[in-house]
Design a protein around this motif. Structure first.
Motif, PDB file in Angstrom:
ATOM      1  N   LEU A 212      13.551  61.035  83.323  1.00 25.87           N
ATOM      2  CA  LEU A 212      14.445  60.956  82.305  1.00 25.87           C
ATOM      3  C   LEU A 212      14.530  59.880  81.466  1.00 25.87           C
ATOM      4  O   LEU A 212      14.708  58.779  82.199  1.00 25.87           O
ATOM      5  CB  LEU A 212      15.906  61.736  82.707  1.00 25.87           C
ATOM      6  N   PRO A 213      14.910  59.928  80.430  1.00 20.67           N
ATOM      7  CA  PRO A 213      14.871  58.472  79.369  1.00 20.67           C
ATOM      8  C   PRO A 213      16.148  57.800  79.734  1.00 20.67           C
ATOM      9  O   PRO A 213      17.219  58.736  80.106  1.00 20.67           O
ATOM     10  CB  PRO A 213      14.771  59.227  78.151  1.00 20.67           C
ATOM     11  N   GLU A 214      16.221  56.543  79.510  1.00 21.05           N
ATOM     12  CA  GLU A 214      17.417  55.948  79.572  1.00 21.05           C
ATOM     13  C   GLU A 214      18.412  56.166  78.426  1.00 21.05           C
ATOM     14  O   GLU A 214      17.701  56.074  77.214  1.00 21.05           O
ATOM     15  CB  GLU A 214      17.221  54.289  79.616  1.00 21.05           C
ATOM     16  N   ILE A 236      20.939  64.245  78.675  1.00 19.99           N
ATOM     17  CA  ILE A 236      21.424  64.408  77.095  1.00 19.99           C
ATOM     18  C   ILE A 236      20.412  63.424  76.154  1.00 19.99           C
ATOM     19  O   ILE A 236      20.059  64.188  75.159  1.00 19.99           O
ATOM     20  CB  ILE A 236      22.745  63.986  76.682  1.00 19.99           C
ATOM     21  N   ALA A 237      19.853  62.521  76.796  1.00 16.64           N
ATOM     22  CA  ALA A 237      18.970  61.705  76.072  1.00 16.64           C
ATOM     23  C   ALA A 237      17.631  62.398  75.802  1.00 16.64           C
ATOM     24  O   ALA A 237      16.869  62.471  74.924  1.00 16.64           O
ATOM     25  CB  ALA A 237      18.902  60.462  76.675  1.00 16.64           C
ATOM     26  N   ALA A 238      17.304  63.055  76.796  1.00 13.94           N
ATOM     27  CA  ALA A 238      16.082  64.119  77.055  1.00 13.94           C
ATOM     28  C   ALA A 238      16.156  65.152  75.933  1.00 13.94           C
ATOM     29  O   ALA A 238      15.142  65.621  75.044  1.00 13.94           O
ATOM     30  CB  ALA A 238      15.966  64.863  78.324  1.00 13.94           C
ATOM     31  N   GLN A 427       4.034  68.808  90.021  1.00  7.44           N
ATOM     32  CA  GLN A 427       4.674  67.773  89.040  1.00  7.44           C
ATOM     33  C   GLN A 427       4.461  68.208  87.717  1.00  7.44           C
ATOM     34  O   GLN A 427       5.335  67.979  86.910  1.00  7.44           O
ATOM     35  CB  GLN A 427       4.019  66.435  89.096  1.00  7.44           C
ATOM     36  N   SER A 428       3.641  69.171  87.339  1.00  9.64           N
ATOM     37  CA  SER A 428       3.445  69.827  86.084  1.00  9.64           C
ATOM     38  C   SER A 428       4.546  70.663  85.838  1.00  9.64           C
ATOM     39  O   SER A 428       5.222  70.613  84.537  1.00  9.64           O
ATOM     40  CB  SER A 428       2.245  70.526  85.787  1.00  9.64           C
ATOM     41  N   VAL A 429       5.016  71.376  86.769  1.00  9.50           N
ATOM     42  CA  VAL A 429       6.315  72.223  86.568  1.00  9.50           C
ATOM     43  C   VAL A 429       7.476  71.434  86.687  1.00  9.50           C
ATOM     44  O   VAL A 429       8.491  71.634  85.550  1.00  9.50           O
ATOM     45  CB  VAL A 429       6.205  73.289  87.793  1.00  9.50           C
ATOM     46  N   ILE A 430       7.442  70.319  87.270  1.00  8.37           N
ATOM     47  CA  ILE A 430       8.701  69.641  87.358  1.00  8.37           C
ATOM     48  C   ILE A 430       8.844  68.989  86.049  1.00  8.37           C
ATOM     49  O   ILE A 430      10.011  68.833  85.452  1.00  8.37           O
ATOM     50  CB  ILE A 430       8.547  68.340  88.434  1.00  8.37           C
ATOM     51  N   ASP A 431       7.907  68.543  85.371  1.00  4.82           N
ATOM     52  CA  ASP A 431       8.063  67.849  84.200  1.00  4.82           C
ATOM     53  C   ASP A 431       8.377  68.886  83.055  1.00  4.82           C
ATOM     54  O   ASP A 431       8.849  68.243  81.910  1.00  4.82           O
ATOM     55  CB  ASP A 431       6.640  67.104  83.655  1.00  4.82           C
TER      56      ASP A 431
END
Length: 705
Positions: A212-214, A236-238, A427-431
């Protein structure tokens, strides 16, 4: 629509041969030569690459006809044993080619299932092949109109408010971005991928949460005075960066509801549909008012008579979805949130079918709706519990990944047969949007102890009885008050307040002495009975998502109902009551503290409120309110003790629109009063009166207004 058995009936039953074989059963006339030519065509196509849609249709029809012809040959009395054996041998040859072809293109295997749906093209091709083989095939009968195509159509309702909205805005704006996502069919096109994807999560791995972004330094996403915690702001940033699908699997108490509502605000995903359990739907309306006060919400009860279809957020519980699914598909929602999404894990259940159909209808109208599945327990029995949630989010369909996930899997550069595919696929699903945080991970953001209210609507027969009793009590108080006013003729507000208090005191004294009839104590007990199952259901959700939970109640019958509910939900529980010996009580406590299979403790507020250490749990459910703030705090402190390494959350179940809500407000006021006195605050301290008396004063005052 005709069923498969009707529309693809056996030749022996619905088709008649028009010419006799010239040389008996071993010649090149009849159905088997037609099947042999067709299967060779499909085999040749599969050798060149993925089979085309028309080839897949031909493959399915060949399999159906082989199955039907085999059944006919085995039972046809006109065939000699020699002819029967030869016919079955030739059919086995066709079946062998079908199997070899499926080995080349594994996506064909699903077409061999007897119950695989058939298209109009398949029915038409079957008819032509039968006619080519010399069968006279009668016209298909028209579908019987014995019932609605939609299995829930008979239960559908159309609230007046919805009709008004449809008339006010009959045309929904088209989304011109629909259909712009390419469908990739390259290296992985012929691989079965869902099984490997589920297995990828069985093996574990890194933390199951997307990066997630900061958030920015001073985001203005939340209203003034309601700051977001850091982990909430990250999600929320995402959303602000354009992400639109989330499996938000945070532990209870980390603000999933707030995150989803602010996400809808940032994404401008209005109108927003929230599908939630009955026990929390009133809380959702309150959260909308708290976190997005500029937006309106409406809660659907029953047939939706009091629904506001013009609201920004429409909140509905799973139990009444079948009545409203029809018009919900037409309202033009831009976002959908499914709370406690593990409720839809059974794809065969009514609630799952309804939720998935609503999600599919939304994606047909919009290319990027905000889709959020909230659950602390996305997996309960096996990793295939993910399937319905992933389908809701649009990551997969019934048989394969959808384009976005397929593109991510293609970028890996591996196939399920290659080492390293499973962790990379995971990881593809997680992303795509899996987010999971635990209390212990974000402990710095959380207070050590907090109380969260969950208002519930008592809309069953008992709930209606409680509200009627409350109205009758209020009318009785008003009659007494008016009699006093007539006798004493007060001249000031202070005089009138004194009379209100006098009436309340008299009612309270009578209630304490009464053994029959309706009064404040019998009403509170009824409210506890009405909340018992709802409270136990919520505690069940907590037990399944975060582990052990403690439920507190005042009355034995409420405790009994809670224990029975846990038993029905397969949650093993212990009980701590006032009639137990010291040895019995300690045995129950030890079982809760040390036995991993014991997930819940049902405790008496008075008998278990002091002297117990239950810090193995960090979640407390208060099914019945205490009359004092101190008793409530003592109960919560059974878990908030030395040895507790997680923040403690107490979930207080409040019966909305009843005296229960007033009692909660009064208990909180007394708690604040005590805090001011203990902390040395020089605020004015009012004389503390009993909560029962203040509740009656409030009931009479509201009735007089």
């Amino acid at each position: 629509m005709c069923t498969q058995e009707t529309s693809l009936a056996r030749p022996s039953a619905t088709a008649t041969r028009t010419r006799a074989p010239k040389k008996g059963p071993f010649d090149n006339t009849g159905l088997i030569p037609v099947l042999a030519r067709a299967v060779r065509e499909v085999e040749t196509a599969a050798s060149r690459g993925p089979v085309s849609p028309s080839g897949r249709t031909k493959y399915q029809v060949i399999a159906l006809l082989v199955r039907e012809e085999r059944a006919r040959a085995k039972t046809d009395p006109e065939l000699s044993e020699e002819a029967r054996a030869e016919t079955l041998k030739r059919l086995d040859g066709v079946a062998t080619i079908l199997a070899k072809t499926a080995a080349r293109d594994t996506s064909l295997i699903a077409l061999l299932e007897p119950n695989h749906p058939t298209s109009d093209a398949a029915r038409s091709l079957k008819r032509r092949m039968l006619e080519e083989a010399g069968y006279e095939v009668p016209d298909e009968p028209a579908p019987e109109l014995s019932g609605p195509a939609d299995p829930f159509a008979e239960r559908q309702v159309m609230p007046v408010s919805v009709r008004a909205r449809q008339l006010a805005n009959p045309f929904l704006a088209p989304d011109f971005a629909l259909g712009t996502t390419p469908h990739l069919t390259r290296r992985l096109a012929n691989w079965e991928l869902l099984g490997p994807l589920f297995r990828a999560f069985e093996r574990g791995g890194s933390v199951t949460s997307m990066e997630l972004p900061e958030p920015p330094a001073n985001p203005r996403w939340a209203p003034p005075g309601k700051p977001l915690m850091h982990h909430q702001a990250q999600l929320i940033a995402a959303v602000a960066e354009g992400h639109r699908t989330f499996l938000l699997a945070d532990e209870p108490g980390l603000g999933k509801t707030a995150q989803s509502l602010i996400a809808a605000s940032v994404a401008d995903a209005y109108p927003l549909l929230a599908v939630v359990p009955n026990v929390v739907k009133m809380n959702w309306a309150r959260e909308v008012a708290q976190w997005t006060p500029q937006r309106t919400s409406t809660v659907i009860h029953g047939d939706g008579e009091d629904l506001d279809a013009f609201a920004d957020v429409v909140i509905i519980n799973y139990e009444v979805l079948d009545r409203h699914a029809g018009w919900l598909k037409t309202l033009g929602f831009k976002g959908m949130v499914v709370d406690e999404a593990h409720f839809i894990k059974n794809l065969g259940s009514q609630r799952s079918k309804l939720v998935l159909s609503l999600a599919a209808a939304m994606r047909e109208r919009r290319h990027d709706p905000l889709m959020m599945a909230l659950t602390g327990t996305p997996v309960i029995n096996s990793t295939e519990d993910f399937k319905a949630i992933w389908q809701f989010l649009g990551w997969i369909d019934d048989a394969k990944p959808r384009p976005e996930l397929m593109a991510a899997l293609e970028e890996i550069g591996l196939t399920p047969a290659d080492p390293g595919f499973l962790p990379a696929a995971r990881q593809s699903v997680i992303d795509l949007g899996i987010v999971r945080r635990r209390k212990i991970d974000v402990a710095a953001d959380l207070p050590a102890k907090r109380v969260v209210d969950l208002p519930v609507e008592l809309d069953d027969d008992l709930g209606r009885s409680i509200k009627q009793s409350e109205r009758e009590l209020a009318q009785r108080l008003v009659s007494r008050y008016r009699a006093l006013v007539s006798a004493r003729k007060p001249t000031s507000d202070e005089d009138r307040k004194g009379l209100v208090r006098m009436v309340a005191e008299a009612e309270l004294e009578e209630s304490r002495a009464a053994t029959t009839g309706e009064n404040i104590f019998t009403m509170v007990r009824k409210i506890g009975q009405a909340k018992a199952v709802l409270a136990a259901d919520y505690a069940t959700q907590l037990a399944r998502s975060v582990g052990k939970v403690v439920l507190f109640a005042k009355h034995i019958d409420v405790m009994d109902q809670a224990e029975a509910t846990f038993a029905r939900r397969d949650i093993k529980s212990i009980s701590i009551r006032g009639d137990q010996t010291t040895l019995q009580r300690q045995r129950e406590v030890d079982a809760f503290m040390t036995d991993p299979s014991v997930k819940a403790a049902v405790c008496s507020l008075t008998a278990a409120g002091v002297g117990l250490n239950l810090q193995v749990a960090s979640n407390v459910v208060i099914a019945e309110l205490s009359w004092t703030a101190a008793e409530q705090q003592q109960a919560i402190d059974r878990t908030h003790r030395i040895g507790q390494d997680e923040p403690v959350t107490a979930w207080r179940i409040i019966a909305a629109h009843t005296i229960d809500a007033k009692i909660a407000e009064l208990v909180d006021a007394k708690a604040s009063l005590a805090a001011r006195a203990l902390d040395g605050d020089d605020s004015e301290v009012q004389a503390e009166t009993s909560v029962q008396l203040d509740a009656l004063i409030g009931l009479l005052t509201d009735a007089l207004r």
